[in-house]
Every structure is written in structure tokens, then in C-alpha cells.
Design an enzyme around this catalytic site. Structure first.
Site, PDB file in Angstrom:
ATOM      1  N   HIS A  91       0.843  -1.202   0.000  1.00 19.89           N
ATOM      2  CA  HIS A  91       0.000   0.000   0.000  1.00 19.89           C
ATOM      3  C   HIS A  91       0.877   1.250   0.000  1.00 19.89           C
ATOM      4  O   HIS A  91       2.069   1.181   0.259  1.00 19.89           O
ATOM      5  CB  HIS A  91      -0.911   0.044   1.237  1.00 19.89           C
ATOM      6  CG  HIS A  91      -2.118  -0.848   1.112  1.00 19.89           C
ATOM      7  ND1 HIS A  91      -2.083  -2.177   1.450  1.00 19.89           N
ATOM      8  CD2 HIS A  91      -3.380  -0.596   0.671  1.00 19.89           C
ATOM      9  CE1 HIS A  91      -3.278  -2.719   1.227  1.00 19.89           C
ATOM     10  NE2 HIS A  91      -4.087  -1.775   0.754  1.00 19.89           N
ATOM     11  N   LYS A  98      -0.492   5.066   4.444  1.00 25.20           N
ATOM     12  CA  LYS A  98      -1.377   4.147   5.187  1.00 25.20           C
ATOM     13  C   LYS A  98      -0.882   3.969   6.615  1.00 25.20           C
ATOM     14  O   LYS A  98       0.307   3.775   6.846  1.00 25.20           O
ATOM     15  CB  LYS A  98      -1.446   2.784   4.468  1.00 25.20           C
ATOM     16  CG  LYS A  98      -2.439   1.845   5.116  1.00 25.20           C
ATOM     17  CD  LYS A  98      -2.799   0.674   4.212  1.00 25.20           C
ATOM     18  CE  LYS A  98      -3.724  -0.324   4.891  1.00 25.20           C
ATOM     19  NZ  LYS A  98      -5.032   0.221   5.286  1.00 25.20           N
TER      20      LYS A  98
HETATM   21  P1  NAD Z   1      -7.594   9.739   4.840  1.00 32.12           P
HETATM   22  O1  NAD Z   1      -6.623  10.015   5.929  1.00 32.12           O
HETATM   23  O2  NAD Z   1      -7.325  10.282   3.475  1.00 32.12           O
HETATM   24  O3  NAD Z   1      -9.062  10.213   5.263  1.00 32.12           O
HETATM   25  C1  NAD Z   1      -9.576  10.122   6.563  1.00 32.12           C
HETATM   26  C2  NAD Z   1     -10.389  11.377   6.813  1.00 32.12           C
HETATM   27  O4  NAD Z   1     -11.071  11.236   8.056  1.00 32.12           O
HETATM   28  C3  NAD Z   1      -9.530  12.646   6.891  1.00 32.12           C
HETATM   29  O5  NAD Z   1     -10.001  13.622   5.986  1.00 32.12           O
HETATM   30  C4  NAD Z   1      -9.703  13.080   8.334  1.00 32.12           C
HETATM   31  O6  NAD Z   1      -9.643  14.492   8.522  1.00 32.12           O
HETATM   32  C5  NAD Z   1     -11.111  12.542   8.629  1.00 32.12           C
HETATM   33  N1  NAD Z   1     -11.420  12.523  10.057  1.00 32.12           N
HETATM   34  C6  NAD Z   1     -10.581  12.427  11.115  1.00 32.12           C
HETATM   35  N2  NAD Z   1     -11.247  12.557  12.278  1.00 32.12           N
HETATM   36  C7  NAD Z   1     -12.551  12.735  11.948  1.00 32.12           C
HETATM   37  C8  NAD Z   1     -13.741  12.946  12.700  1.00 32.12           C
HETATM   38  N3  NAD Z   1     -13.726  12.988  14.045  1.00 32.12           N
HETATM   39  N4  NAD Z   1     -14.914  13.101  12.033  1.00 32.12           N
HETATM   40  C9  NAD Z   1     -14.962  13.054  10.697  1.00 32.12           C
HETATM   41  N5  NAD Z   1     -13.853  12.881   9.901  1.00 32.12           N
HETATM   42  C10 NAD Z   1     -12.677  12.712  10.528  1.00 32.12           C
HETATM   43  O7  NAD Z   1      -7.717   8.142   4.783  1.00 32.12           O
HETATM   44  P2  NAD Z   1      -8.320   7.224   3.609  1.00 32.12           P
HETATM   45  O8  NAD Z   1      -7.224   6.773   2.711  1.00 32.12           O
HETATM   46  O9  NAD Z   1      -9.535   7.889   3.029  1.00 32.12           O
HETATM   47  O10 NAD Z   1      -8.734   5.943   4.441  1.00 32.12           O
HETATM   48  C11 NAD Z   1      -9.660   6.038   5.512  1.00 32.12           C
HETATM   49  C12 NAD Z   1      -9.885   4.645   6.094  1.00 32.12           C
HETATM   50  O11 NAD Z   1     -10.502   3.798   5.124  1.00 32.12           O
HETATM   51  C13 NAD Z   1      -8.577   3.917   6.507  1.00 32.12           C
HETATM   52  O12 NAD Z   1      -8.841   3.178   7.676  1.00 32.12           O
HETATM   53  C14 NAD Z   1      -8.330   2.975   5.331  1.00 32.12           C
HETATM   54  O13 NAD Z   1      -7.554   1.845   5.671  1.00 32.12           O
HETATM   55  C15 NAD Z   1      -9.739   2.594   4.971  1.00 32.12           C
HETATM   56  N6  NAD Z   1      -9.947   2.100   3.605  1.00 32.12           N
HETATM   57  C16 NAD Z   1     -10.878   1.115   3.466  1.00 32.12           C
HETATM   58  C17 NAD Z   1     -11.196   0.647   2.206  1.00 32.12           C
HETATM   59  C18 NAD Z   1     -12.278  -0.375   2.069  1.00 32.12           C
HETATM   60  O14 NAD Z   1     -12.578  -0.798   0.944  1.00 32.12           O
HETATM   61  N7  NAD Z   1     -12.920  -0.772   3.168  1.00 32.12           N
HETATM   62  C19 NAD Z   1     -10.537   1.175   1.070  1.00 32.12           C
HETATM   63  C20 NAD Z   1      -9.600   2.177   1.257  1.00 32.12           C
HETATM   64  C21 NAD Z   1      -9.318   2.648   2.538  1.00 32.12           C
END
Ligand code: NAD
Length: 267
Positions: free
Chosen positions: A155, A159
Site C-alpha cells: 500500500h 497508510k
Molecule cells: P484519509 O486520511 O485520506 O481520510 C480520513 C479522513 O477522516 C480525513 O479527511 C480526516 O480528517 C477525517 N477525520 C478524522 N477525524 C474525523 C472525525 N472525528 N470526524 C470526521 N472525519 C474525521 O484516509 P483514507 O485513505 O480515506 O482511508 C480512511 C480509512 O478507510 C482507513 O482506515 C483505510 O484503511 C480505509 N480504507 C478502506 C477501504 C475499504 O474498501 N474498506 C478502502 C480504502 C481505505
């Protein structure tokens, strides 16, 4: 029309989910949530994710946005998603959780509280990866003992959790298919004079580099041959599309905990 609230709206996944909701039928964006001190709070969500203005302001308060929607889509951080899930469950709102990296204690609490509402919890929402969960379990069952099982995941450098939730789930489904306990046979790193590989171990190795969206390779290696099953995500859109599909599906389900295999009818 199903009303969706996207939490983590300014994040990598949140942004793509909002884009996918634009073209989706039967579901619309009704609210957007961010960390209370994020610069996106107070701005139009369209402006934040690179779309025309949508007339929806990004909120920093979950209690402000929850009443506006039928389903909350969470792609944030484990503590945040856990807390939002508990609030959504108390309000009887459906939840789609894509966030990874939950502790076993979080997962137990999610399982125990899921009957208060309806929730999809899936570390990987792509159709291909969910098919892979099924395929590797079948391959493991057919090959049985005598083939070493290894997982390599790669990744992007941003991450935060390791190994990926998808790699853990791949390991779990194969351990189950082989009748092994992953807590006992999972090997997450190797270094030094480690001795010969044991027959039952399932190796899970992590690569973090550049902008890799997500790659998972499962290796079944015997003497004289090996099978590799590989999934490569080319963009985040397949996860985002899966999240929207899960959000549309979950609102009509009986209360309880579901995964992406349920959403896709792969069980
Ligand atoms: P990212 O860091 O780009 O986005 C996370 C967002 O959450 C940020 O904008 C952050 O400011 C926000 N955030 C933090 N605290 C918050 C709060 N209290 N209220 C609302 N928003 C808040 O991360 P990402 O790459 O978008 O990934 C997010 C999660 O999704 C990770 O855990 C990742 O592993 C997971 N993910 C899952 C899949 C899937 O298919 N299930 C796919 C990709 C990523």
C-alpha cells in the site's frame, strides 16, 4: 431516495465516495462530516472534493449531521469510526464502515452493538477482493496441507495500519478453511536465524511505498509448483463504488452485522 452522510468527507476515500454518489441511482448525499478542526468544516462539500457547489456544508459535529440521513458511511480512523458507530446505533441509523485497524476490543463492541441497528463492516469493499476471499478459501481447502501459504500486501506510504485489514481477512478465511487458529499460526515478520518454516504457519508480509493504491498476493507454494492469486486496485473508485452499493443495500436489511460478502451475495 436514500440519504447518505459521508464521514471523512475531505479524505481520500470520502472524496471518491462523494464523487460516486453523484452518478448513483436511488441514493443522494445528504450530509458531510469532518474532524471539527479540519479546514473543510464550514465549506461547501462540492468545493472540498472538486465538484460544483452542492449546497451542503461540511459539518464538524456528528450530532448535527446524523438526523439528516438514513445511512452513515465511515472511512476515517478506528477510534473515530467506533465512536460514530455507537452514536449512529443509538439513533437507529444504518452504518457502512470501511475504516480498518480496529482493535479486537472495538470489533467485539461493534459485534455486540450491531443488533441495535444495521451495519456493514468490511475492510475491503471491492468486488474483486471479496471474490478473492472466496477463491483463496476454495484453493486452500483443495490443496490442504503440504502447500505453504503466504500473503504479501502493498500500500501507499500514507497508510497508517499494518498489515492491511484485507490481508488479515485473507489470512482469516484461509486459516478457517484449513482448520487452523490464526492467532497461533500467523507470522507477521521474519528476521535473523528463525529456523525452518513450520508447516502450519501463514505468513503475512507488508510493503509500504509511494502511491500504491492496494495490492494483495496470496501464494500457495508446494514442492515443484506454486499458485498465486493477485488482486491489484488501480484506483480508489472500486472501493468507493462498493461503499455506495453497501449503503443502498443495508438500509433495507434486518438489524445486525453484515460484511461485503453479504452485500454481493457471495455467501
Ligand atoms: P484519509 O486520511 O485520506 O481520510 C480520513 C479522513 O477522516 C480525513 O479527511 C480526516 O480528517 C477525517 N477525520 C478524522 N477525524 C474525523 C472525525 N472525528 N470526524 C470526521 N472525519 C474525521 O484516509 P483514507 O485513505 O480515506 O482511508 C480512511 C480509512 O478507510 C482507513 O482506515 C483505510 O484503511 C480505509 N480504507 C478502506 C477501504 C475499504 O474498501 N474498506 C478502502 C480504502 C481505505
Amino acid at each position: 431516495m436514500i440519504k447518505a452522510i459521508v464521514s471523512g468527507a475531505a479524505g481520500r476515500m470520502g472524496g471518491r465516495i462523494i464523487h460516486m454518489l453523484e452518478g448513483a441511482e436511488g441514493i443522494i448525499l445528504a450530509g458531510a462530516l469532518e474532524r471539527y478542526d479540519h479546514p473543510a468544516v464550514g465549506k461547501d462539500v462540492g468545493e472540498v472534493v472538486g465538484l460544483p457547489p452542492k449546497g451542503i456544508t461540511v459539518s464538524g459535529l456528528v450530532e448535527e449531521v446524523l438526523p439528516k440521513g438514513d445511512v452513515l458511511i465511515e472511512f476515517t480512523h478506528p477510534e473515530v469510526s467506533f465512536s460514530h458507530f455507537m452514536q449512529a446505533a443509538a439513533a437507529g441509523k444504518a452504518v457502512v464502515i470501511g475504516t480498518t485497524g480496529f482493535t479486537p476490543a472495538h470489533l467485539t463492541e461493534i459485534r455486540e452493538n450491531a443488533p441495535r441497528t444495521r451495519v456493514v463492516l468490511a475492510p475491503n469493499m471491492s468486488v474483486g477482493v471479496n471474490l478473492m476471499f472466496k477463491v483463496v478459501a476454495d484453493v486452500a481447502r483443495v490443496l490442504g496441507e503440504g502447500y505453504d501459504v503466504e500473503i504479501v500486501e502493498a500500500h501507499h506510504r500514507m497508510k497508517k495500519d499494518a498489515p492491511s485489514g484485507t490481508a488479515i481477512k485473507l489470512a482469516q478465511v484461509m486459516a478457517e478453511a484449513l482448520g487452523r487458529d490464526l492467532d497461533k499460526v500467523g507470522v507477521y515478520a521474519r528476521k535473523g536465524i528463525i529456523g525452518e518454516r513450520t508447516q502450519d504457519e501463514i505468513g503475512i508480509q507488508t510493503v509500504r511505498a509511494g502511491d500504491i493504491v492496494g495490492e494483495h498476493t496470496v501464494i500457495f507454494c508446494g514442492i515443484g509448483e506454486r499458485i498465486e492469486v493477485i488482486h491489484r486496485a488501480h484506483s480508489r473508485d472500486n472501493f468507493a463504488r462498493g461503499a455506495v452499493r453497501a449503503a443502498k443495500w443495508i438500509v433495507d436489511q434486518p438489524h445486525g452485522l453484515y460484511d461485503m460478502q453479504d452485500v454481493l451475495g457471495l455467501k
